[in-house]
Motif scaffolding. Structure first.
Motif, PDB file in Angstrom:
ATOM      1  N   ILE A  74       0.887  -1.162   0.000  1.00 26.11           N
ATOM      2  CA  ILE A  74       0.000   0.000   0.000  1.00 26.11           C
ATOM      3  C   ILE A  74       0.921   1.207   0.000  1.00 26.11           C
ATOM      4  O   ILE A  74       1.591   1.480   1.007  1.00 26.11           O
ATOM      5  CB  ILE A  74      -0.896   0.081   1.258  1.00 26.11           C
ATOM      6  N   TYR A  75       1.004   1.890  -1.110  1.00 28.53           N
ATOM      7  CA  TYR A  75       1.857   3.070  -1.185  1.00 28.53           C
ATOM      8  C   TYR A  75       1.242   4.200  -0.365  1.00 28.53           C
ATOM      9  O   TYR A  75       0.011   4.325  -0.272  1.00 28.53           O
ATOM     10  CB  TYR A  75       2.047   3.509  -2.635  1.00 28.53           C
ATOM     11  N   ALA A  92      -4.710   9.159  -0.518  1.00 29.40           N
ATOM     12  CA  ALA A  92      -5.741   9.603  -1.455  1.00 29.40           C
ATOM     13  C   ALA A  92      -7.133   9.208  -0.944  1.00 29.40           C
ATOM     14  O   ALA A  92      -8.133   9.822  -1.290  1.00 29.40           O
ATOM     15  CB  ALA A  92      -5.498   8.994  -2.834  1.00 29.40           C
ATOM     16  N   ARG A  93      -7.181   8.167  -0.100  1.00 29.80           N
ATOM     17  CA  ARG A  93      -8.488   7.679   0.351  1.00 29.80           C
ATOM     18  C   ARG A  93      -8.760   7.916   1.837  1.00 29.80           C
ATOM     19  O   ARG A  93      -9.902   7.941   2.253  1.00 29.80           O
ATOM     20  CB  ARG A  93      -8.608   6.173   0.057  1.00 29.80           C
ATOM     21  N   TYR A  94      -7.693   8.071   2.635  1.00 26.82           N
ATOM     22  CA  TYR A  94      -7.878   8.202   4.091  1.00 26.82           C
ATOM     23  C   TYR A  94      -7.055   9.364   4.616  1.00 26.82           C
ATOM     24  O   TYR A  94      -6.119   9.815   3.969  1.00 26.82           O
ATOM     25  CB  TYR A  94      -7.478   6.897   4.803  1.00 26.82           C
ATOM     26  N   ASP A  95      -7.414   9.807   5.844  1.00 29.43           N
ATOM     27  CA  ASP A  95      -6.712  10.944   6.433  1.00 29.43           C
ATOM     28  C   ASP A  95      -5.324  10.545   6.937  1.00 29.43           C
ATOM     29  O   ASP A  95      -5.139   9.445   7.457  1.00 29.43           O
ATOM     30  CB  ASP A  95      -7.503  11.493   7.627  1.00 29.43           C
ATOM     31  N   ALA A  96      -4.405  11.500   6.826  1.00 27.41           N
ATOM     32  CA  ALA A  96      -3.045  11.251   7.317  1.00 27.41           C
ATOM     33  C   ALA A  96      -3.072  10.888   8.801  1.00 27.41           C
ATOM     34  O   ALA A  96      -2.371   9.980   9.250  1.00 27.41           O
ATOM     35  CB  ALA A  96      -2.167  12.482   7.088  1.00 27.41           C
ATOM     36  N   ASP A  97      -3.908  11.582   9.593  1.00 23.25           N
ATOM     37  CA  ASP A  97      -3.904  11.307  11.030  1.00 23.25           C
ATOM     38  C   ASP A  97      -4.433   9.906  11.344  1.00 23.25           C
ATOM     39  O   ASP A  97      -4.039   9.313  12.351  1.00 23.25           O
ATOM     40  CB  ASP A  97      -4.732  12.360  11.789  1.00 23.25           C
ATOM     41  N   VAL A 121     -14.397  16.020  13.271  1.00 27.00           N
ATOM     42  CA  VAL A 121     -12.942  16.104  13.124  1.00 27.00           C
ATOM     43  C   VAL A 121     -12.404  14.894  12.368  1.00 27.00           C
ATOM     44  O   VAL A 121     -11.443  14.990  11.618  1.00 27.00           O
ATOM     45  CB  VAL A 121     -12.278  16.199  14.519  1.00 27.00           C
ATOM     46  N   PHE A 122     -13.045  13.735  12.573  1.00 24.64           N
ATOM     47  CA  PHE A 122     -12.582  12.512  11.912  1.00 24.64           C
ATOM     48  C   PHE A 122     -13.691  11.937  11.038  1.00 24.64           C
ATOM     49  O   PHE A 122     -14.871  12.199  11.272  1.00 24.64           O
ATOM     50  CB  PHE A 122     -12.162  11.460  12.953  1.00 24.64           C
ATOM     51  N   THR A 123     -13.279  11.146  10.054  1.00 25.10           N
ATOM     52  CA  THR A 123     -14.240  10.568   9.129  1.00 25.10           C
ATOM     53  C   THR A 123     -14.516   9.122   9.513  1.00 25.10           C
ATOM     54  O   THR A 123     -13.587   8.307   9.590  1.00 25.10           O
ATOM     55  CB  THR A 123     -13.654  10.577   7.702  1.00 25.10           C
ATOM     56  N   GLU A 177     -13.430  -3.938  -0.021  1.00 22.42           N
ATOM     57  CA  GLU A 177     -12.980  -3.165  -1.180  1.00 22.42           C
ATOM     58  C   GLU A 177     -11.444  -3.125  -1.266  1.00 22.42           C
ATOM     59  O   GLU A 177     -10.860  -3.350  -2.320  1.00 22.42           O
ATOM     60  CB  GLU A 177     -13.475  -1.742  -0.963  1.00 22.42           C
ATOM     61  N   GLU A 178     -10.809  -2.863  -0.107  1.00 25.32           N
ATOM     62  CA  GLU A 178      -9.355  -2.766  -0.097  1.00 25.32           C
ATOM     63  C   GLU A 178      -8.721  -4.125  -0.324  1.00 25.32           C
ATOM     64  O   GLU A 178      -7.694  -4.231  -0.977  1.00 25.32           O
ATOM     65  CB  GLU A 178      -8.859  -2.175   1.227  1.00 25.32           C
TER      66      GLU A 178
END
Ligand code: MET
Length: 593
Positions: A358-359, A365-370, A578-580, A589-590
Motif C-alpha cells: 500500500i503506497y 488519497a483515500r484516508y486521512d493522514a492522522d 474532526v474525523f471521518t 474493497e481494499e
C-alpha cells in the motif's frame, strides 16, 4: 525553550520508488511523534533526513528505462517528498544525497578516517558479468548464506540472518540479472578497519542500557564478527573517492551505505548553511550533552549501531589506532538507535514486485493522514513484527478516533455552541470537576515520560484512556439534563472543554492535523501545530533545482502542559466532525484492490 539539543536523525528513504506504509511505520511516524513531543516540551529539535539516491538499484532502474540515474533519483525524490510532507512529518530539512554539500561532507569523513589509518587500500576480487564484462553489483548476486544456509542471500547482506556479506562469501553465486555465474577479477578498493573499533564500540554499547533490548542485543552480537568492510565499489554512480588517481575515475565510488549515513551530518550542515548561521549544526553534534536519536526499520540497525558509529569513532581518532579529529572536530555518537520491527500486510511481507503493497500516496488519497499516523503509533511494529489489516485499521479509526476522541470533542463543543454560542463561564467546581481536570493535567508527566523513551504505543493508549475518562465524566454529569440549572451546565461544559484542550495537547504529537482543527473548534486562533512545507530550492553549491521539506515549527502554540481555554465569551461555532467514520465495506474493497 530549554537548552537541550536533540537531533532526530531519520533513516533516508531509498529513491528507487515510492515508499509504502511499511517504510513510514519504521522511520517516519515514530520519528515525527518524538520530534513533535520534544518541540512541545521546549527542546531544540533538529530533524533531518533526505532521499538516499546512490547505489546499484538506481543504476539498474535507469538502465532498464534508458534514462540517467539522476533522472530516476529526481523523479522519486519528488514523489517521496510529497508523501512525507502529506503525512505531516516535520523535518527541519529533508534533502537528498546528490547535493554538492553531501558529496563534500562524505569526502571529508573518508579523508578523516584515512588520515587516522582506519581506511586502508586492498586489492580484492570483484564480480563481473562474463557475458557483458560489466561489474556485477553485490546486491545483484544471489547465493547461499555461508552463515545461516539461507539460499536467497544477496552479495551484500543475508535477509534471513541479517549478516553483512561480500559476494565472494556466497556459496554458489549467480547473477540475479541473467542467472550466469559471475567471474571474480582483481579490483583495488579502500576498506574500513572495523576490527579496530571492536573495543570502542563495545565500550559505547556498554553504556546504552536503555535501548530496546532487541536492538541492543542485535548490536552487541554484531561485535563478535567484525571484519574490514569495503568502503568503495566498482560503480559509476555515487560520491567520488577524494584521492588523486581516483577522483576522476568513473568506475570507483564510495559505497552507497557509507555515504548515506553521513547524510545525518551533511543535512545538519546544509540546514545550518540555509539558516544563515553555518556553524549552528555544531550545537547538535559537538556539545557533550546534545542527544541524537536515530529512527529506522530493523534492517538498518547494522549501519547505525556499527558502521556509522565506527566512522564517527575513526573520524574522532577514538579507535584502537588513536588519531585526532578531522577538520570538523570530534562528533557525537548516537544516543539511541530506535529501531522498529517489520509491518506485514494481511499476514504477508510487503513486496512491490508481488503487489503486496500500500503506497503512502494511495493510502492518503483515500484516508486521512492522522488516521494512518494513529494506527502506526497505536498499533504499529514498535517492538515486534505487526500485521496491518484493514479490519483493524477500520476498528481503530471508527472506535477510537471517531467514537472515542472525535465524539468527545463533537458533543461537548456542539452543546456549548448551541446553548451558549461561546466558551461558557464556569462557576464553582465540584469534586468530580476537579478530579477530571487533575486527571487530564496530570497526564502530561507520565505520557511525556513514555514518549521520551519512545514507548509510543503505551503513550497513545494512555492518552486514549484519559479521553475515555473525559467521556465518562460527560456521561455522568449529563449537561443535557441541566436545562433548569444553566450555571451548573456551564461549569460542566467548561470543565469538559478544558479537559478536551488538555487531551488535544496530549494527542498533538500523534495527530498534528486534527489537533489544529480541535484548537480552532475550541475558539483558538493561529497556528497550533505547524505543518511541514515543501519549498522549491536550489543546490547551495551548483544551483541545480530540487524540493526540500522544511517548516517553521517554532510558530506552533502547542506546548506539553495544560494551558487555559480562551476567555469565557469567546465565540464557538457548531463543529464539523474532526474525523471521518469509515464504512465497513472498505475492508472488502481494499482487500480486492
Ligand atoms: N536507504 C536506506 C533504506 O531505505 C536507509 C538509509 S539510512 C542512512 O533502507
Amino acid at each position: 525553550m530549554t537548552d537541550r539539543h536533540i537531533l532526530t536523525a531519520v533513516a533516508w528513504p531509498y529513491a528507487n520508488g515510492p515508499r509504502h506504509i511499511g517504510h513510514v511505520s519504521g522511520f517516519g511516524v515514530p520519528s515525527d511523534v518524538f520530534s513533535r513531543f520534544h518541540r512541545m516540551s521546549g527542546d531544540q529539535v533538529l530533524m533531518v533526513s533526505g532521499t538516499d539516491e546512490h547505489g546499484t538499484p538506481i543504476t539498474v532502474a535507469a538502465d532498464a528505462e534508458g534514462i540517467t540515474p539522476r533522472q530516476i533519483a529526481d523523479r522519486n525524490n519528488r514523489i517521496i517528498v510529497d508523501d512525507l510532507a502529506s503525512l505531516g512529518l516535520s523535518y527541519d530539512l529533508f534533502t537528498r544525497t546528490t547535493t554538492v554539500n553531501h558529496r563534500n561532507v562524505s569526502q571529508e569523513i573518508f579523508l578523516g578516517l584515512l588520515k587516522n589509518g582506519y581506511v586502508f587500500p586492498k586489492t580484492t576480487l570483484g564480480a563481473i558479468s562474463p557475458s557483458t564484462g560489466r561489474t556485477l553489483p553485490d546486491r545483484y548476486i544471489e547465493g547461499t548464506c555461508p552463515i545461516c544456509g539461507y539460499d536467497g542471500a544477496r552479495g551484500d547482506q543475508c535477509d534471513n540472518c541479517g549478516n553483512q556479506l561480500d559476494p565472494t562469501d556466497l556459496i554458489n553465486p549467480v547473477s540475479r540479472i541473467n542467472g550466469e555465474t559471475p567471474k571474480f577479477v582483481e579490483s583495488e578498493h579502500y576498506f574500513l578497519d572495523l576490527p579496530a573499533f571492536a573495543r570502542a564500540l563495545g565500550d559505547w554499547l556498554g553504556t546504552r542500557g536503555n535501548w530496546r533490548p532487541n536492538v541492543l542485543n542485535f548490536s552487541v552480537n554484531l561485535l563478535e564478527d567484525l571484519k574490514p568492510r569495503s568502503y568503495t565499489r566498482d560503480i559509476d554512480w555515487g560520491v567520488p573517492v577524494p584521492l588523486d588517481g581516483w577522483r576522476d575515475r568513473d568506475d570507483k565510488r564510495i559505497y552507497v551505505w557509507f555515504d548515506a549515513v553521513v547524510g545525518y551530518l551533511s543535512a545538519s550542515i546544509e540546514w545550518a548553511r540555509r539558516s544563515g548561521d553555518p556553524e549552528a549544526w555544531r550545537q547538535w553534534w559537538q556539545t557533550p550533552d546534545a542527544d541524537a536519536y536515530y529512527f529506522m526499520g530493523k534492517d538498518n540497525i547494522v549501519f547505525h549501531a556499527e558502521i556509522w558509529p565506527a566512522q564517527l569513532l575513526g573520524y574522532n581518532g577514538q579507535g584502537d589506532k588513536g588519531g585526532s579529529p578531522g577538520s570538523y572536530g570530534a562528533l557525537n555518537l548516537p544516543t539511541e538507535v530506535v529501531s522498529s520491527e517489520f509491518l506485514t500486510m494481511e499476514g504477508r511481507k510487503f513486496s512491490s514486485s508481488r503487489n503486496v503493497v500500500i503506497y503512502v500516496r494511495d493510502f492518503l488519497a483515500r484516508y486521512d493522514a492522522d488516521a494512518l499516523r494513529y494506527f502506526i503509533a497505536a498499533a504499529g511494529p514498535e517492538s515486534q513484527d505487526t500485521d496491518f489489516t484493514w479490519a483493524e485499521f477500520l476498528r481503530r479509526n471508527n472506535d477510537e478516533l471517531v467514537a472515542g476522541w472525535g465524539n468527545l470533542v463533537n458533543r461537548s463543543v456542539s452543546m456549548a455552541a448551541k446553548n451558549i454560542g461561546a466558551i461558557p463561564t464556569p462557576g464553582e467546581l465540584t469534586d468530580a470537576d476537579r478530579a477530571l481536570l487533575a486527571t487530564t493535567s496530570g497526564a502530561f508527566a507520565p505520557i511525556g515520560d513514555l514518549l521520551s523513551r519512545n514507548r509510543q504505543k503505551a503513550a497513545a493508549a494512555e492518552a486514549m484512556r484519559v479521553v475515555s475518562e473525559a467521556n465518562k465524566y460527560l456521561s455522568d454529569q449529563a449537561p443535557w439534563k441541566l436545562k433548569e440549572d444553566p450555571a451548573r451546565r456551564d461549569t460542566v461544559l467548561h470543565t469538559a472543554l478544558q479537559a478536551i484542550k488538555d487531551c488535544n495537547a496530549l494527542l498533538t504529537p500523534f495527530l498534528p492535523h486534527s489537533s489544529q482543527k480541535v484548537h480552532e473548534l475550541l475558539g483558538g486562533t493561529g497556528v497550533w501545530s505547524a505543518a511541514p512545507q515543501i519549498v522549491e530550492t536550489t543546490d547551495l553549491d551548483d544551483g541545480s533545482p530540487y524540493p526540500i521539506i522544511t517548516g517553521d515549527y517554532a510558530a506552533s502554540q502547542a506546548v506539553w502542559a495544560s494551558t487555559p481555554l480562551p476567555p469565557a465569551g469567546t465565540p464557538l461555532a457548531t463543529p464539523t466532525p474532526v474525523f471521518t467514520k469509515l464504512d465497513p465495506s472498505i475492508v472488502e474493497e481494499e482487500l480486492r484492490r
